[in-house]
Design an enzyme around this catalytic site. Structure first.
Site: not given
Length: 467
Positions: A408, A386, A92
């Site tokens: 995202n 994250h 991520c």
């Protein structure tokens, strides 16, 4: 004879629990009696137990008064771009970092679309982390195997998590390539198996290097051995991720896929120069919110970096008020921002909506979950898990944030068209890190960033990598 032995063994096993519980601090029969007495199931308890036994806890704890239509309007929003998908990987940090880099480039070249190759930089990320582990083992080779720092290297020899500091070091050292030049492989999308095998090999190599250090082998001999070991790791990465290109021909395209200009030959470094235009290191400040520690101080995580010759993670610790002011200022200028969160807390995955009132676990279990942010960090109950790309904020009449939006990297079908919307009350509780380009950082915070950092051990609960 055998039957008597079995009977004796059975009697011994029956006696062991009472022997163990005679030690002070153990769970005694009196304590268990008292606990059971206070927990005689009521009719409501039996109904709840039946419901919990057959259902997802989040479905039962969901606060339906909060399950209303999400307001998707934002008064300050950056330009939308394509949503990426990290698949079953912990990259991520790279996806969020690349979202920022490609947004910066396409803002300057409005008609161009750009996708960057995560597979390319991930190859070198894994090779560099392998070298970092092996060199760390060499550096600590004379310490006992159970030393905390030695165990740090052997416990996590390689991983696919990280932060924007890793993006900066890797891009400045290895450059960038377009996604179509080095596409994803199965193992770059699904990292666990290859990572496990490489980790096992690194532990084996680490033991061999420790043996050489303890036997007094020369630095030259040790370095030659390490180079041979890294050659094996390189080969494993070749087979699982692919061979990184050293030069390539590429033509930029517009949003409709039409070519813009003529094809050009690039190296990864010249392509990075085209896209980024300057070294990333020195161009940003990473800030964090850690209420356990004094604000307006600089902290650095020892040994925690992507490359041995790179930069440790370094942060300016700021209050959430200061962090929000930085974020709002940058977003108003169209700047997307790398940011990280404890994304699993109070997240309605179906709607892509994060709010502290999404679930009422306390009522379900007849208790109160009462820790504040500092207490959650200190006890490993919460921390940055994250990274996502901050893209929008909604401001009230007084200019205060009411909600935020991030791009995202879980695919365009997830959440709110691939994005996550979070209330400001959730943002303040579960947001941890923000990377701010230097031009949006006021002088007083720049001055703070020049302080000699307080060194923090990598075991600290807040300094786990974003995944």
């Amino acid at each position: 004879m055998k039957r008597q032995l079995f009977v004796f063994a059975g009697l011994l096993c029956m006696a062991l629990p009472s022997i163990a519980q005679s030690k002070e601090g153990g769970l005694t029969s009196d304590m268990l009696y008292s606990i059971r007495k206070e927990n005689k199931p009521t009719a409501s308890d039996r109904a709840l137990a039946n419901a919990i036994a057959a259902n997802n806890i989040d479905n039962l704890a969901k606060n339906h008064q909060n399950d209303v239509a999400i307001d998707t309007y934002f008064s300050v929003e950056t330009k939308k771009q394509s949503i990426t998908d990290q698949k079953s990987s912990g990259r991520c940090w790279m996806f969020s970092g690349f979202n920022v880099l490609r947004s910066d480039y396409t803002q300057k070249h409005d008609s161009i679309q750009l996708e960057l190759s995560q597979a390319y930089l991930f190859f070198y990320d894994q090779l560099e982390k392998a070298n970092l582990m092996l060199q760390g083992v060499i550096d600590t080779g004379k310490k006992p195997i159970d030393d905390q720092r030695v165990q740090f290297f052997f416990h996590n020899p390689i991983g696919d998590g990280g932060t924007f500091c890793g993006v900066a070091d890797l891009v400045d050292k290895y450059g960038l390539v377009p996604a179509e030049v080095m596409p994803e492989s199965y193992s770059s999308d699904n990292t666990s198996k290859a990572r496990s095998l490489i980790a096992s090999k690194l532990r084996e190599f680490g033991l061999q290097l420790r043996d050489m250090v303890q036997k007094g082998k020369s630095t030259s001999a040790i370095n030659k051995a390490k180079t041979r070991m890294l050659s094996q790791i390189y080969h494993m990465l070749q087979l699982t991720i692919g061979e990184p290109p050293q030069k390539f021909t590429f033509t930029f395209k517009d949003k409709d896929g039409r070519r813009i200009g003529d094809a050009k030959e690039f190296t990864p470094m010249s392509f990075a120069q085209e896209v980024v235009g300057k070294p990333l290191n020195g161009s940003f400040i990473m800030v964090m919110n850690d209420p356990r520690r004094p604000y307006n101080k600089v902290y650095e995580v020892e040994y925690d970096r992507h490359t041995y010759d790179g930069h440790n993670w370094r942060y300016v610790n700021l209050s959430m008020d200061d962090i929000e002011r930085l974020a709002i200022s940058a977003l108003k200028h169209g700047q997307k921002l790398y940011s990280s969160y404890d994304v699993g807390k109070m997240l309605d995955r179906k709607r892509g909506y994060a709010d502290t009132e999404n679930f009422d676990y306390g009522s379900l279990f007849d208790t109160v979950f009462g820790m504040d942010k500092a207490q959650r960090i200190s006890t490993f109950d919460s921390g940055s898990t994250h990274a996502m790309t901050l893209t929008a904020v909604d401001l009230d009449a007084q200019g205060k944030a009411t909600k935020w939006k991030v791009e995202n990297s879980w695919g365009a079908d997830w959440g709110e068209k691939g994005c996550l919307i979070m209330t400001d009350r959730w943002f303040r509780e579960y947001m941890f890190r923000l990377v701010v380009p230097m031009r949006f950082v006021p002088q007083n915070i720049r001055d703070i960033a020049k302080q000699t950092p307080v060194m923090v051990m990598p075991e600290d609960p807040l300094f786990l990598p974003d995944e």
